[in-house]
Design a protein around this motif. Structure first.
Motif, PDB file in Angstrom:
ATOM      1  N   LYS B 240     -29.570 -24.623  27.255  1.00  0.00           N
ATOM      2  CA  LYS B 240     -29.799 -24.707  28.794  1.00  0.00           C
ATOM      3  C   LYS B 240     -31.285 -23.981  28.897  1.00  0.00           C
ATOM      4  CE  LYS B 240     -25.213 -23.779  29.979  1.00  0.00           C
ATOM      5  NZ  LYS B 240     -24.292 -22.979  30.280  1.00  0.00           N
ATOM      6  N   TRP B 241     -31.945 -24.254  29.921  1.00  0.00           N
ATOM      7  CA  TRP B 241     -33.383 -23.728  30.022  1.00  0.00           C
ATOM      8  C   TRP B 241     -33.532 -23.251  31.497  1.00  0.00           C
ATOM      9  CZ3 TRP B 241     -32.441 -28.872  29.030  1.00  0.00           C
ATOM     10  CH2 TRP B 241     -32.724 -29.933  29.884  1.00  0.00           C
ATOM     11  N   GLN B 242     -34.504 -22.092  31.520  1.00  0.00           N
ATOM     12  CA  GLN B 242     -35.067 -21.643  32.770  1.00  0.00           C
ATOM     13  C   GLN B 242     -36.522 -21.455  32.733  1.00  0.00           C
ATOM     14  OE1 GLN B 242     -32.980 -17.843  34.475  1.00  0.00           O
ATOM     15  NE2 GLN B 242     -35.270 -17.382  35.301  1.00  0.00           N
ATOM     16  N   VAL B 243     -37.031 -22.117  33.234  1.00  0.00           N
ATOM     17  CA  VAL B 243     -38.713 -21.914  32.963  1.00  0.00           C
ATOM     18  C   VAL B 243     -39.234 -21.413  34.320  1.00  0.00           C
ATOM     19  CG1 VAL B 243     -38.914 -23.915  31.220  1.00  0.00           C
ATOM     20  CG2 VAL B 243     -39.092 -24.563  33.773  1.00  0.00           C
ATOM     21  N   GLU B 244     -40.665 -21.300  34.111  1.00  0.00           N
ATOM     22  CA  GLU B 244     -41.501 -21.004  35.280  1.00  0.00           C
ATOM     23  C   GLU B 244     -40.994 -19.692  35.694  1.00  0.00           C
ATOM     24  OE1 GLU B 244     -40.061 -24.200  38.424  1.00  0.00           O
ATOM     25  OE2 GLU B 244     -42.187 -24.671  38.223  1.00  0.00           O
ATOM     26  N   SER B 245     -40.814 -18.681  34.520  1.00  0.00           N
ATOM     27  CA  SER B 245     -40.279 -17.522  34.792  1.00  0.00           C
ATOM     28  C   SER B 245     -40.865 -16.144  34.243  1.00  0.00           C
ATOM     29  CB  SER B 245     -38.613 -17.307  34.421  1.00  0.00           C
ATOM     30  OG  SER B 245     -37.987 -18.067  35.190  1.00  0.00           O
ATOM     31  N   HIS B 246     -41.016 -15.140  34.920  1.00  0.00           N
ATOM     32  CA  HIS B 246     -41.874 -13.856  34.421  1.00  0.00           C
ATOM     33  C   HIS B 246     -40.390 -13.036  34.171  1.00  0.00           C
ATOM     34  CE1 HIS B 246     -43.851 -10.244  34.332  1.00  0.00           C
ATOM     35  NE2 HIS B 246     -43.180  -9.854  35.099  1.00  0.00           N
ATOM     36  N   VAL B 247     -40.497 -12.247  33.119  1.00  0.00           N
ATOM     37  CA  VAL B 247     -39.336 -11.307  32.971  1.00  0.00           C
ATOM     38  C   VAL B 247     -40.277 -10.025  33.277  1.00  0.00           C
ATOM     39  CG1 VAL B 247     -38.300  -9.877  31.298  1.00  0.00           C
ATOM     40  CG2 VAL B 247     -38.494 -12.396  30.920  1.00  0.00           C
ATOM     41  N   GLN B 249     -38.264  -6.945  33.922  1.00  0.00           N
ATOM     42  CA  GLN B 249     -37.464  -5.888  33.143  1.00  0.00           C
ATOM     43  C   GLN B 249     -36.479  -6.376  32.368  1.00  0.00           C
ATOM     44  OE1 GLN B 249     -36.616  -2.880  35.971  1.00  0.00           O
ATOM     45  NE2 GLN B 249     -35.583  -1.477  34.268  1.00  0.00           N
ATOM     46  N   VAL B 250     -36.099  -5.305  31.303  1.00  0.00           N
ATOM     47  CA  VAL B 250     -34.775  -5.916  30.647  1.00  0.00           C
ATOM     48  C   VAL B 250     -34.360  -4.217  30.222  1.00  0.00           C
ATOM     49  CG1 VAL B 250     -33.913  -6.446  28.270  1.00  0.00           C
ATOM     50  CG2 VAL B 250     -36.342  -7.209  29.106  1.00  0.00           C
ATOM     51  N   ASP B 251     -32.803  -4.366  30.505  1.00  0.00           N
ATOM     52  CA  ASP B 251     -32.150  -3.417  30.049  1.00  0.00           C
ATOM     53  C   ASP B 251     -31.052  -3.824  28.862  1.00  0.00           C
ATOM     54  OD1 ASP B 251     -29.735  -4.282  31.211  1.00  0.00           O
ATOM     55  OD2 ASP B 251     -30.311  -3.423  33.221  1.00  0.00           O
ATOM     56  N   GLU B 252     -30.021  -2.809  28.641  1.00  0.00           N
ATOM     57  CA  GLU B 252     -29.278  -3.155  27.495  1.00  0.00           C
ATOM     58  C   GLU B 252     -28.305  -4.457  27.692  1.00  0.00           C
ATOM     59  OE1 GLU B 252     -26.543  -0.038  24.917  1.00  0.00           O
ATOM     60  OE2 GLU B 252     -27.387   0.581  26.725  1.00  0.00           O
ATOM     61  N   ASN B 253     -28.216  -4.602  28.882  1.00  0.00           N
ATOM     62  CA  ASN B 253     -27.272  -5.984  29.350  1.00  0.00           C
ATOM     63  C   ASN B 253     -27.886  -7.204  29.989  1.00  0.00           C
ATOM     64  OD1 ASN B 253     -25.064  -4.416  28.264  1.00  0.00           O
ATOM     65  ND2 ASN B 253     -25.197  -3.238  30.252  1.00  0.00           N
ATOM     66  N   ARG B 254     -28.876  -6.968  30.711  1.00  0.00           N
ATOM     67  CA  ARG B 254     -29.596  -7.963  31.369  1.00  0.00           C
ATOM     68  C   ARG B 254     -31.178  -7.950  31.333  1.00  0.00           C
ATOM     69  NH1 ARG B 254     -25.579  -5.449  34.691  1.00  0.00           N
ATOM     70  NH2 ARG B 254     -23.958  -6.968  35.375  1.00  0.00           N
ATOM     71  N   ILE B 255     -31.554  -9.288  31.547  1.00  0.00           N
ATOM     72  CA  ILE B 255     -32.764  -9.503  31.727  1.00  0.00           C
ATOM     73  C   ILE B 255     -33.084  -9.795  33.296  1.00  0.00           C
ATOM     74  CG2 ILE B 255     -34.864 -11.110  30.971  1.00  0.00           C
ATOM     75  CD1 ILE B 255     -32.911 -11.696  28.430  1.00  0.00           C
ATOM     76  N   TYR B 256     -34.054  -9.195  33.847  1.00  0.00           N
ATOM     77  CA  TYR B 256     -34.374  -9.362  35.078  1.00  0.00           C
ATOM     78  C   TYR B 256     -35.685 -10.277  35.533  1.00  0.00           C
ATOM     79  CZ  TYR B 256     -31.310  -5.472  35.440  1.00  0.00           C
ATOM     80  OH  TYR B 256     -30.127  -4.811  35.385  1.00  0.00           O
ATOM     81  N   GLY B 262     -40.509 -17.070  43.750  1.00  0.00           N
ATOM     82  CA  GLY B 262     -40.104 -15.732  44.164  1.00  0.00           C
ATOM     83  C   GLY B 262     -38.587 -15.555  43.947  1.00  0.00           C
ATOM     84  N   GLU B 263     -37.780 -16.561  43.358  1.00  0.00           N
ATOM     85  CA  GLU B 263     -36.363 -16.110  43.306  1.00  0.00           C
ATOM     86  C   GLU B 263     -36.180 -15.290  42.121  1.00  0.00           C
ATOM     87  OE1 GLU B 263     -35.545 -20.909  44.923  1.00  0.00           O
ATOM     88  OE2 GLU B 263     -35.424 -20.378  42.588  1.00  0.00           O
ATOM     89  N   GLU B 264     -35.200 -14.195  42.432  1.00  0.00           N
ATOM     90  CA  GLU B 264     -34.990 -13.320  41.336  1.00  0.00           C
ATOM     91  C   GLU B 264     -33.753 -13.528  40.765  1.00  0.00           C
ATOM     92  OE1 GLU B 264     -35.954  -9.300  42.142  1.00  0.00           O
ATOM     93  OE2 GLU B 264     -37.649  -9.786  43.202  1.00  0.00           O
ATOM     94  N   ALA B 353     -46.099 -16.287  41.238  1.00  0.00           N
ATOM     95  CA  ALA B 353     -45.127 -16.244  42.521  1.00  0.00           C
ATOM     96  C   ALA B 353     -45.429 -15.705  43.722  1.00  0.00           C
ATOM     97  CB  ALA B 353     -44.203 -15.087  41.845  1.00  0.00           C
ATOM     98  N   PRO B 354     -44.923 -15.793  44.975  1.00  0.00           N
ATOM     99  CA  PRO B 354     -45.162 -15.470  46.179  1.00  0.00           C
ATOM    100  C   PRO B 354     -45.618 -13.962  46.265  1.00  0.00           C
ATOM    101  CG  PRO B 354     -43.290 -16.934  46.305  1.00  0.00           C
ATOM    102  CD  PRO B 354     -43.371 -16.576  44.834  1.00  0.00           C
ATOM    103  N   ASP B 355     -45.383 -13.123  45.261  1.00  0.00           N
ATOM    104  CA  ASP B 355     -45.715 -11.750  45.316  1.00  0.00           C
ATOM    105  C   ASP B 355     -46.953 -11.474  44.591  1.00  0.00           C
ATOM    106  OD1 ASP B 355     -44.714 -11.837  42.638  1.00  0.00           O
ATOM    107  OD2 ASP B 355     -43.567 -10.359  43.033  1.00  0.00           O
ATOM    108  N   GLY B 356     -47.594 -12.837  44.000  1.00  0.00           N
ATOM    109  CA  GLY B 356     -48.787 -12.611  43.307  1.00  0.00           C
ATOM    110  C   GLY B 356     -48.495 -12.238  41.590  1.00  0.00           C
ATOM    111  N   THR B 357     -47.266 -12.281  41.203  1.00  0.00           N
ATOM    112  CA  THR B 357     -47.020 -12.250  39.741  1.00  0.00           C
ATOM    113  C   THR B 357     -47.468 -13.438  39.202  1.00  0.00           C
ATOM    114  OG1 THR B 357     -45.148 -11.057  40.175  1.00  0.00           O
ATOM    115  CG2 THR B 357     -45.247 -11.843  38.109  1.00  0.00           C
ATOM    116  N   PRO B 358     -48.403 -13.325  38.275  1.00  0.00           N
ATOM    117  CA  PRO B 358     -48.858 -14.630  37.694  1.00  0.00           C
ATOM    118  C   PRO B 358     -47.978 -14.875  36.660  1.00  0.00           C
ATOM    119  CG  PRO B 358     -50.096 -12.640  36.562  1.00  0.00           C
ATOM    120  CD  PRO B 358     -48.944 -11.972  37.675  1.00  0.00           C
TER     121      PRO B 358
END
Lengths: 41, 474
Positions: B240-247, B249-256, B262-264, B353-358
């Motif tokens: 499966k794939w999820q593109v157009e995404s910036h990471v 933060q990462v913690d032990e169980n999840r990638i944000y 602008g969708e999180e 992204a809408p918040d300016g994240t490249p």
């Protein structure tokens, strides 16, 4: 688009066919050699 | 007599050193010194196999000093910290903490990237939770973590594996693509594929972008795109794939993540290999008064400015704006090659992204492209040593990109995607609509690519050790 899919399916079917891949190896090597020659300035 | 110093001994720096040694040493008492922060050369394209536990890191490496001893060049194992271009010396920090001054008449900066895991909280194998295959220790650690995951799966666990980029401006998607494909095939061979969900997570605008704005090629009178080929392959592999995404933060169980709209999203994972953002190695530049001139010499990421046209917006950037000689415009005796040179802009369209994240892949300058820029810079230094103007060029808008992306390393059941583009950077001034010569572009899946990849591994490791006949290998 259906045509393209058909072409890719064919490429997939022959991906491990050794005689076909041997020919492709030669074709790709010639292509690479041509491009490497283009990069010699 | 000329003193030439090369900083860095990766694809660009080491190959440039071989070219310089061949052209200069033994003629006119010239001196060549190579400074490297690591004592070994690593054939990075094979680290993907190290990362799945199918190759030992040592099989991708060799010691640099014996090669330079053989060529008559000096080798300094240390980290270049400062360059003083007016007084023509480099300050090197040695492994024992002391510093050494290395004088030069001509300088080539080819340091490779700094892996900026810090740009994404929780990213990376040292301070974070994710794996990397960017260095031999990282790839070895990734293999250990993967094999631990495999033993969990053998006991019946179902797992989620995420592979791709760990920052909105990361590059080297190709390496991650190879890794996820090799993981898939390794799990198939182990009979465990049905116990793993594989997700491709990337900053690319679409599949197959690879930071080079994708590629098109003509085959049987039709125009195919890399996007179509990769989508076809991922469907076959069940990835499966999820593109157009910036990471974020990462913690032990999840990638944000946050995407271009602008969708999180929060992605649960058991194992992740995410490529970090690349920055330049931190080198400070000082003029003769001791003023810090780093900002004048480099772009904001620290990459050294060369003979490119900088500052143009993406839509105006074209082939002629890419550097040709890799010569610094201020100090003509300084060159930069490989990842260390500052590109005039990205190859893929920059977006945010809408918040300016490249969210835009940075342009890759690795592998063959890196070697070509290193060779051109080296030959231009030879030109100058011999009293000529630099005459060699290797513009990314005039040279091909050749890439063999491994899917599985096996000479009978393996595979790879063989990719060629000409030129790497779109050059609409020469090639109109697409900016590339589509008859010289291709992307093909098959065992032939696996043979190529195997052959390249052995041929490069032979050539780069300057063994007999090395100059015959292109």
């Amino acid at each position: 688009m259906a045509d393209k899919r058909e072409i890719m399916e064919k490429m997939w079917r022959y991906r491990t066919n050794i005689p076909v891949q041997a020919v492709r190896f030669i074709v790709l090597a010639l292509k690479f050699a041509k491009l490497i020659k283009k990069s010699s300035h | 007599m000329a003193k030439v110093v090369v900083v860095g001994a990766g694809f660009a720096g080491h190959y440039a050193s071989l070219v310089l040694a061949d052209a200069l040493l033994g003629k006119g008492n010239h001196e060549l010194t190579v400074i490297s922060r690591v004592p070994k050369f690593t054939y990075i394209p094979s680290l993907v196999w190290v990362g799945v536990g199918r190759m030992k890191a040592e099989e991708t490496q060799f010691e640099l000093k014996p090669v330079y001893d053989k060529l008559g060049a000096k080798f300094v194992h240390g980290v270049a910290k400062e360059v003083h271009p007016d007084d023509q010396y480099v300050v090197v920090e040695l492994p024992n903490g002391s510093t050494q001054q290395v004088n030069y008449d001509y300088l080539l900066i080819a340091t490779g990237p700094y892996l900026n895991f810090e740009a994404t909280p929780g990213l990376g194998p040292d301070e974070g939770y994710t794996q990397s295959i960017c260095t031999p220790p990282h790839a070895t650690k990734a293999a250990a973590a993967y094999l631990e995951l495999v033993s969990r799966m053998e006991k019946g666990d179902k797992v989620k594996i995420v592979v791709g980029t760990g920052h909105g401006t990361a590059t080297c998607q190709g390496a991650a693509f190879e890794y996820i494909s090799n993981l898939h095939n390794d799990l198939v061979d182990r009979g465990l594929r049905d116990r793993a969900e594989l997700l491709w997570l990337s900053n690319e605008p679409n599949l197959g972008d690879f930071g080079i704005d994708g590629l098109e090629f003509r085959y049987k009178n039709q125009i195919f795109t890399a996007s179509e080929v990769v989508e076809f392959l991922f469907e076959k592999y069940g990835i499966k794939w999820q593109v157009e995404s910036h990471v974020k933060q990462v913690d032990e169980n999840r990638i944000y993540t946050i995407n271009i709209n602008g969708e999180e999203n929060e992605i649960e994972y058991d194992f992740a290999m995410l490529i970090p953002q690349f920055k330049a190695q931190p080198i400070k530049w000082f003029d003769k008064e001791g003023n810090d001139i780093t900002e004048k010499m480099t772009n904001p990421a620290g990459f050294v400015k060369v003979d490119a046209v900088y500052g143009k917006p993406y839509d105006e950037l074209d082939g002629p704006d890419w550097p040709r000689t890799y010569q610094n415009p201020i100090y003509k005796n300084i060159f930069a090659a490989g990842i260390a040179f500052a590109p005039p802009g990205p190859l893929s369209r920059p977006r945010q992204a809408p918040d300016g994240t490249p969210i835009a892949p940075a342009p890759p300058r690795t592998g063959y492209t890196s070697e070509l820029s290193g060779r051109a810079a080296a030959l231009n230094i030879v030109d100058m040593v011999e009293g000529r103007e630099p005459s060699h060029s290797a513009s990314m808008a005039e040279t091909p990109g050749l890439c063999v992306a491994s899917l599985k390393n096996d000479l009978l059941t393996g595979g790879a995607v063989t990719i060629a583009i000409y030129p790497v950077a779109r050059n609409r001034a020469v090639y109109g609509e697409y900016g590339r010569d589509l008859d010289n572009c291709l992307a093909e899946i098959g065992l032939a690519g696996a043979w190529f990849k195997w052959m390249l591994h052995h041929a490069f490791l032979y050539k780069l050790q300057a063994k007999p006949g090395w100059k015959l290998i292109p």
